[in-house]
Design a protein around this motif. Structure first.
Motif, PDB file in Angstrom:
ATOM      1  N   LEU A 399       0.809  -1.219   0.000  1.00  0.00           N
ATOM      2  CA  LEU A 399       0.000   0.000   0.000  1.00  0.00           C
ATOM      3  C   LEU A 399       0.842   1.269   0.000  1.00  0.00           C
ATOM      4  O   LEU A 399       0.340   2.345  -0.335  1.00  0.00           O
ATOM      5  N   ILE A 400       2.140   1.167   0.397  1.00  0.00           N
ATOM      6  CA  ILE A 400       3.010   2.346   0.392  1.00  0.00           C
ATOM      7  C   ILE A 400       4.073   2.235  -0.690  1.00  0.00           C
ATOM      8  O   ILE A 400       5.014   3.037  -0.723  1.00  0.00           O
ATOM      9  N   ASN A 401       3.920   1.262  -1.580  1.00  0.00           N
ATOM     10  CA  ASN A 401       4.838   1.077  -2.700  1.00  0.00           C
ATOM     11  C   ASN A 401       4.552   2.164  -3.746  1.00  0.00           C
ATOM     12  O   ASN A 401       3.524   2.141  -4.427  1.00  0.00           O
ATOM     13  N   GLY A 402       5.485   3.112  -3.876  1.00  0.00           N
ATOM     14  CA  GLY A 402       5.264   4.244  -4.764  1.00  0.00           C
ATOM     15  C   GLY A 402       5.052   3.851  -6.212  1.00  0.00           C
ATOM     16  O   GLY A 402       4.204   4.428  -6.910  1.00  0.00           O
ATOM     17  N   ASP A 403       5.830   2.856  -6.683  1.00  0.00           N
ATOM     18  CA  ASP A 403       5.672   2.399  -8.066  1.00  0.00           C
ATOM     19  C   ASP A 403       4.279   1.817  -8.291  1.00  0.00           C
ATOM     20  O   ASP A 403       3.664   2.025  -9.338  1.00  0.00           O
ATOM     21  N   PHE A 404       3.802   1.069  -7.291  1.00  0.00           N
ATOM     22  CA  PHE A 404       2.484   0.445  -7.385  1.00  0.00           C
ATOM     23  C   PHE A 404       1.386   1.509  -7.395  1.00  0.00           C
ATOM     24  O   PHE A 404       0.442   1.444  -8.198  1.00  0.00           O
ATOM     25  N   ILE A 405       1.511   2.501  -6.527  1.00  0.00           N
ATOM     26  CA  ILE A 405       0.514   3.572  -6.457  1.00  0.00           C
ATOM     27  C   ILE A 405       0.450   4.319  -7.787  1.00  0.00           C
ATOM     28  O   ILE A 405      -0.639   4.639  -8.305  1.00  0.00           O
ATOM     29  N   THR A 406       1.626   4.584  -8.372  1.00  0.00           N
ATOM     30  CA  THR A 406       1.668   5.265  -9.671  1.00  0.00           C
ATOM     31  C   THR A 406       1.017   4.415 -10.752  1.00  0.00           C
ATOM     32  O   THR A 406       0.253   4.918 -11.595  1.00  0.00           O
ATOM     33  N   TYR A 407       1.314   3.107 -10.722  1.00  0.00           N
ATOM     34  CA  TYR A 407       0.740   2.190 -11.721  1.00  0.00           C
ATOM     35  C   TYR A 407      -0.788   2.178 -11.632  1.00  0.00           C
ATOM     36  O   TYR A 407      -1.482   2.260 -12.650  1.00  0.00           O
ATOM     37  N   VAL A 408      -1.317   2.070 -10.421  1.00  0.00           N
ATOM     38  CA  VAL A 408      -2.770   2.053 -10.236  1.00  0.00           C
ATOM     39  C   VAL A 408      -3.376   3.350 -10.754  1.00  0.00           C
ATOM     40  O   VAL A 408      -4.421   3.350 -11.421  1.00  0.00           O
ATOM     41  N   GLY A 409      -2.729   4.476 -10.467  1.00  0.00           N
ATOM     42  CA  GLY A 409      -3.239   5.763 -10.931  1.00  0.00           C
ATOM     43  C   GLY A 409      -3.305   5.855 -12.439  1.00  0.00           C
ATOM     44  O   GLY A 409      -4.243   6.436 -13.005  1.00  0.00           O
ATOM     45  N   LYS A 416      -7.393   7.165  -3.941  1.00  0.00           N
ATOM     46  CA  LYS A 416      -8.074   8.056  -2.991  1.00  0.00           C
ATOM     47  C   LYS A 416      -7.772   7.661  -1.544  1.00  0.00           C
ATOM     48  O   LYS A 416      -7.536   8.508  -0.681  1.00  0.00           O
ATOM     49  N   ARG A 417      -7.819   6.325  -1.277  1.00  0.00           N
ATOM     50  CA  ARG A 417      -7.642   5.858   0.099  1.00  0.00           C
ATOM     51  C   ARG A 417      -6.995   4.478   0.090  1.00  0.00           C
ATOM     52  O   ARG A 417      -7.241   3.662  -0.794  1.00  0.00           O
ATOM     53  N   ARG A 418      -6.161   4.232   1.118  1.00  0.00           N
ATOM     54  CA  ARG A 418      -5.537   2.931   1.316  1.00  0.00           C
ATOM     55  C   ARG A 418      -5.817   2.462   2.731  1.00  0.00           C
ATOM     56  O   ARG A 418      -5.792   3.270   3.664  1.00  0.00           O
ATOM     57  N   GLY A 424      -8.474  -6.306  14.207  1.00  0.00           N
ATOM     58  CA  GLY A 424      -8.319  -5.386  15.331  1.00  0.00           C
ATOM     59  C   GLY A 424      -9.219  -4.172  15.210  1.00  0.00           C
ATOM     60  O   GLY A 424     -10.051  -4.062  14.314  1.00  0.00           O
ATOM     61  N   PRO A 425      -9.043  -3.204  16.135  1.00  0.00           N
ATOM     62  CA  PRO A 425      -9.896  -2.006  16.141  1.00  0.00           C
ATOM     63  C   PRO A 425      -9.571  -1.073  14.983  1.00  0.00           C
ATOM     64  O   PRO A 425      -8.428  -0.989  14.518  1.00  0.00           O
ATOM     65  N   SER A 426     -10.581  -0.351  14.502  1.00  0.00           N
ATOM     66  CA  SER A 426     -10.380   0.610  13.427  1.00  0.00           C
ATOM     67  C   SER A 426      -9.561   1.788  13.938  1.00  0.00           C
ATOM     68  O   SER A 426      -9.701   2.220  15.082  1.00  0.00           O
ATOM     69  N   LEU A 427      -8.694   2.317  13.055  1.00  0.00           N
ATOM     70  CA  LEU A 427      -7.822   3.412  13.451  1.00  0.00           C
ATOM     71  C   LEU A 427      -7.473   4.249  12.221  1.00  0.00           C
ATOM     72  O   LEU A 427      -7.059   3.720  11.196  1.00  0.00           O
ATOM     73  N   ARG A 428      -7.647   5.559  12.328  1.00  0.00           N
ATOM     74  CA  ARG A 428      -7.290   6.447  11.239  1.00  0.00           C
ATOM     75  C   ARG A 428      -5.770   6.614  11.202  1.00  0.00           C
ATOM     76  O   ARG A 428      -5.126   6.873  12.226  1.00  0.00           O
ATOM     77  N   GLY A 429      -5.166   6.442  10.021  1.00  0.00           N
ATOM     78  CA  GLY A 429      -3.728   6.573   9.881  1.00  0.00           C
ATOM     79  C   GLY A 429      -3.345   7.758   9.027  1.00  0.00           C
ATOM     80  O   GLY A 429      -4.199   8.419   8.425  1.00  0.00           O
ATOM     81  N   TYR A 430      -2.019   8.035   8.958  1.00  0.00           N
ATOM     82  CA  TYR A 430      -1.551   9.165   8.166  1.00  0.00           C
ATOM     83  C   TYR A 430      -1.632   8.840   6.672  1.00  0.00           C
ATOM     84  O   TYR A 430      -2.189   9.607   5.888  1.00  0.00           O
ATOM     85  N   ASP A 431      -1.065   7.702   6.274  1.00  0.00           N
ATOM     86  CA  ASP A 431      -1.126   7.262   4.876  1.00  0.00           C
ATOM     87  C   ASP A 431      -2.093   6.101   4.690  1.00  0.00           C
ATOM     88  O   ASP A 431      -2.793   6.016   3.686  1.00  0.00           O
TER      89      ASP A 431
END
Length: 470
Positions: A399-409, A416-418, A424-431
């Motif tokens: 999910l933080i693989n830059g090449d993969f994110i670019t490819y998907v785009g 939009k969201r990863r 476990g419990p839900s938690l809002r993250g930075y990325d």
């Protein structure tokens, strides 16, 4: 239903050997008493139901309603495509989504849902006898009875029952179920049965000493005998490909599995083979449980492994299989809510794996257990699915693989969201957000029931609840 309507309603239970003529006499007698709504159970026990089912719609539905149900749901499906064509509205109950299952059976957990099978029963398929009863009665006998009734009505159904014996059909169904769960190919049906759950588990184990202790052939043979599955050389008549396709179509008509389209590049139209997902998780879990039990009963294996190591191995095998099942549940329920049942063109829902060199991709192999593309807003959502309560950095590597994110785009839509969907419990993250699997499935089911299509708002609901609880 209003009280006045209830007073004009009757419940009718059909018995084995009932004819449509006998049923009509009962309906006529009830109609003379002012009854207009008929709830008819076990309709497929009516011997000539498929031949004369249109009588129910043509003669008794004009003033009230006729609701029919039956164990042999394939027989009802066949009638709906023939004598009841364009006269019936089908309500599917073979597959019960997690949210509905949990609500009706008093907040059952997702792990219980995996073991219980996705049907409204309060017993687990971990007891192989119960699994066999379900396989024989709800699936194999369902198909056989529907085919016999169809042949009796001189319809054009191929009668597998006249070509293959019952054990051969049950064996083929069992093989197909195992194949569906792990997306095996048609060739798997033609070679000697090998248990997909165990081989997948073994291949995931890094400790070589465990591999050396396992007699895979012996374990598979023992499990095959326990499950009543025939090898190719034990089947009197080999299944022809056309008949396997026919059997496939019947299993699909029973809502036992679905096809999920896959694209390597949605924008270029680069399509891959469809995924096959089996919609009864407990049936797959039963295979795994039986395999693990065979290991536990293997004296040679027990002597080679200490009790502590034995338990750790069994727990790991159980966790791996549940992880695979959870991925299928998340994908299938998202697909049905956003794309499948709605017939919607608003979303694309699937999985994605991309390797170096494919479609010009130059990064490391990357994958998304679930990719959702909002086609109207041109936005993508990427998810990793884990059967774990722990938050581990390794879970986000794709999910933080830059090449993969670019490819998907470039090939689907900008991301939009990863998120990691886990136990476990839900938690809002930075990325990357972490979303509880049970909460996710309940929000997805709310979209299915409400026939709405706003995934972003549903994900925000989960995270807002997490913010409040925190």
């Amino acid at each position: 239903m209003p009280v006045e309507e209830k007073e004009k309603s009757a419940y009718i239970l059909c018995l084995q050997g009932t004819t449509m003529l006998a049923l009509r006499k009962v309906l006529e007698d009830l109609r003379k008493e002012g009854i207009e709504n008929f709830f008819i159970d076990e309709i497929t026990l009516v011997e000539d139901f498929q031949r004369f089912s249109n009588v129910l719609s043509d003669s008794y539905a004009e003033r009230g309603r006729v609701v029919i149900a039956g164990t042999d749901s394939l027989g009802i499906r066949m009638a709906a495509s023939d004598t009841l064509y364009d006269r019936a509205f089908m309500i599917h109950t073979t597959h019960i989504p997690y949210a509905e299952y949990s609500r009706l059976l008093k907040e059952k957990s997702l792990d219980e849902y995996m073991e219980y099978g996705g049907t409204l029963v309060n017993t687990s398929y971990k007891d192989n006898q119960k699994r066999e009863e379900y396989l024989n009665m709800a699936i194999a006998d369902n198909i056989l009875h529907a085919l016999e009734a169809g042949e009796d009505s001189k319809r054009c159904w191929h009668s597998l029952a006249s070509i293959y014996n019952t054990q051969e059909i049950k064996s083929a169904i069992n093989k197909l179920i195992n194949r569906f769960s792990y997306n095996l190919t048609m060739r798997a049906i033609r070679k000697n049965y090998e248990s997909a759950p165990m081989h997948a588990t073994v291949n995931s184990i890094l400790e070589i000493n465990y591999l050396e202790m396992l007699d895979i052939v012996g374990v598979d043979e023992s499990v095959k005998n326990s499950l009543g599955i025939l090898n190719q050389d034990e089947v009197e008549t080999e299944f022809q490909e056309e008949h396997l396709k026919e059997l496939n179509s019947y299993l699909k008509d029973l809502d036992l599995f679905l096809y999920v389209p896959q694209y390597r590049s949605l924008n270029k139209g680069s399509r891959m083979p469809d995924m096959e997902i089996f919609l009864q998780p407990g049936m797959i879990y039963a295979h795994s449980s039986e395999l693990v039990q065979k290991l536990a009963d293997d004296k040679v294996w027990m002597e080679a492994c200490g009790i502590k190591e034995r338990k750790a191995f069994i727990d790991r095998a159980d966790g791996f299989v549940k992880g695979e099942i959870l991925e299928n549940i998340i994908l299938s329920e998202t697909f049905l809510a956003l794309q499948g049942e709605r017939g919607s063109k608003e979303y694309y829902v699937s999985q994605l794996t991309i390797r170096q060199g494919e479609e010009g991709y130059q990064g490391r192999t990357a994958e998304a257990d679930l990719i959702v593309v909002d086609l109207d807003n041109k936005e993508s959502y990427l998810f990793e699915v884990k059967h774990s309560q722990e938050m581990v950095e390794e879970q986000t590597r794709h999910l933080i693989n830059g090449d993969f994110i670019t490819y998907v785009g470039e090939h689907f839509a900008p991301v939009k969201r990863r998120a990691v969907i886990y136990s476990g419990p839900s938690l809002r993250g930075y990325d990357v957000d972490y979303i509880n699997a049970e909460e996710y499935l309940k929000e997805i089911d709310a979209m299915r029931v409400g026939k709405t299509a706003d995934l972003e708002e549903r994900l925000k609901n989960v995270l807002r609840k997490a913010d409040v609880e925190k």
